[in-house]
Design an enzyme around this catalytic site. Structure first.
Site: not given
Length: 313
Positions: A230, A259, A289
């Protein structure tokens, strides 16, 4: 009366088909606004989600009959887990479905960065034939540190078995996983030996911005960073500083601190300077991603969720 499952996000149709065949009443809410979804979930037994909007208490309190939430993917940071535990709502994710995709993507990014494949390709297309400027380095003989030895970390270690590398793995919550191919290690050993560091941990209050300047400076050698977990686990300002100072030699980033829930809105006129740096740096390889998002994993994610939901009854 058939149990109702509301699909808030688009997933592979095998999940819809298998739940329908088992007698569930599947509802397509993928085109509905959040307010419209509220009216659909009041009598829902289950929700199928990805990342369209958070599953927080304000939303879930309307789903008074909810039994489960199925997240197509591995991360659960967009779900209020403590609220679900209080309500007895079962949470299903599917890291088994995309672990191979993540592992292959991590290895592909690393080899591409080591061998300047993006740079060399772009230069040739511009008529530049620079062999010396694109001289690569080999993975052979390096020490690879893996933090987080769940589905994705273990899958990456498996992919590295064909290379003559030492693989060290650290997992705060797991022991006894060392074998002929991976050495169960401490964080201190990884910081002392790693040439490459790959992150495979969830985002939570403990790991958010865990990789900061102090963390990076604790490494004895300059190293390459891979992040397919992440984006907010790595503080980009610290990464920028380390790249400029040579403490980090290069970075493979499938995820970014910047993001948003809808990934496509990451670009804007007020783009942070740290993000601009990543976009302009030839020491950084980026992907949108998609580490766990192959044609094969798209099916497997939904198939795994069907197994878990139907296995639970």
């Amino acid at each position: 009366m058939a149990k109702k499952v509301v699909f808030i996000d688009t997933v592979h149709p095998v999940l819809w088909d298998r739940l329908s065949a088992a007698g569930y009443n599947c509802i397509d809410a993928t085109e509905l606004k959040k307010e419209e979804c509220v009216t659909q979930v009041t009598d829902a037994t289950g929700l199928v989600i990805r990342s369209r909007f958070p599953m927080d208490e304000a939303f879930l309190k309307h789903a008074t009959e909810l039994s489960f939430i199925a997240r197509s993917g591995a991360g659960m940071e967009n779900i209020d887990i403590s609220y679900c535990e209080k309500r007895g709502i079962h949470l299903h994710n599917a890291p088994e479905g995309n672990r191979n995709a993540v592992a292959e993507h991590a290895l592909g990014m690393l080899l591409s960065l080591f061998n300047h494949l993006k740079k060399g390709d772009l230069e040739i297309r511009k008529g530049i034939w620079d062999r010396e400027g694109n001289r690569g380095i080999e993975l052979d003989g390096k020490t690879v540190g893996i933090i987080g030895y769940g589905n994705n970390g273990a899958a990456f270690a498996k992919k590295l078995r064909g290379f003559d590398v030492e693989v060290l793995a650290y997992d705060k919550y797991k022991t006894g996983f060392g074998d002929a191919f991976v050495k169960e290690s401490s964080m201190e050993e990884i910081q002392a030996k790693a040439d490459v560091l790959s992150l495979h941990i969830p985002q939570n209050e403990e790991t958010k911005f865990w990789v900061d300047t102090a963390f990076i400076n604790a490494f004895a050698k300059a190293f390459y960073l891979i992040n397919l977990s992440r984006g907010k686990i790595v503080r980009t300002s610290a990464l920028r500083k380390a790249l400029n100072e040579g403490q980090i030699l290069g970075a493979c980033l499938d995820v970014l601190e910047f993001e948003k829930a809808s990934f496509e809105n990451i670009f804007s006129s007020d783009m942070p300077d740290d993000f601009k740096f990543l976009l302009e740096s030839d020491k950084v390889l980026l992907s949108p991603h998609v580490g766990g998002w192959t044609h094969e994993s798209y099916f497997k994610l939904s198939d795994v969720l069907a197994d878990k939901i139907l296995g639970e009854g």
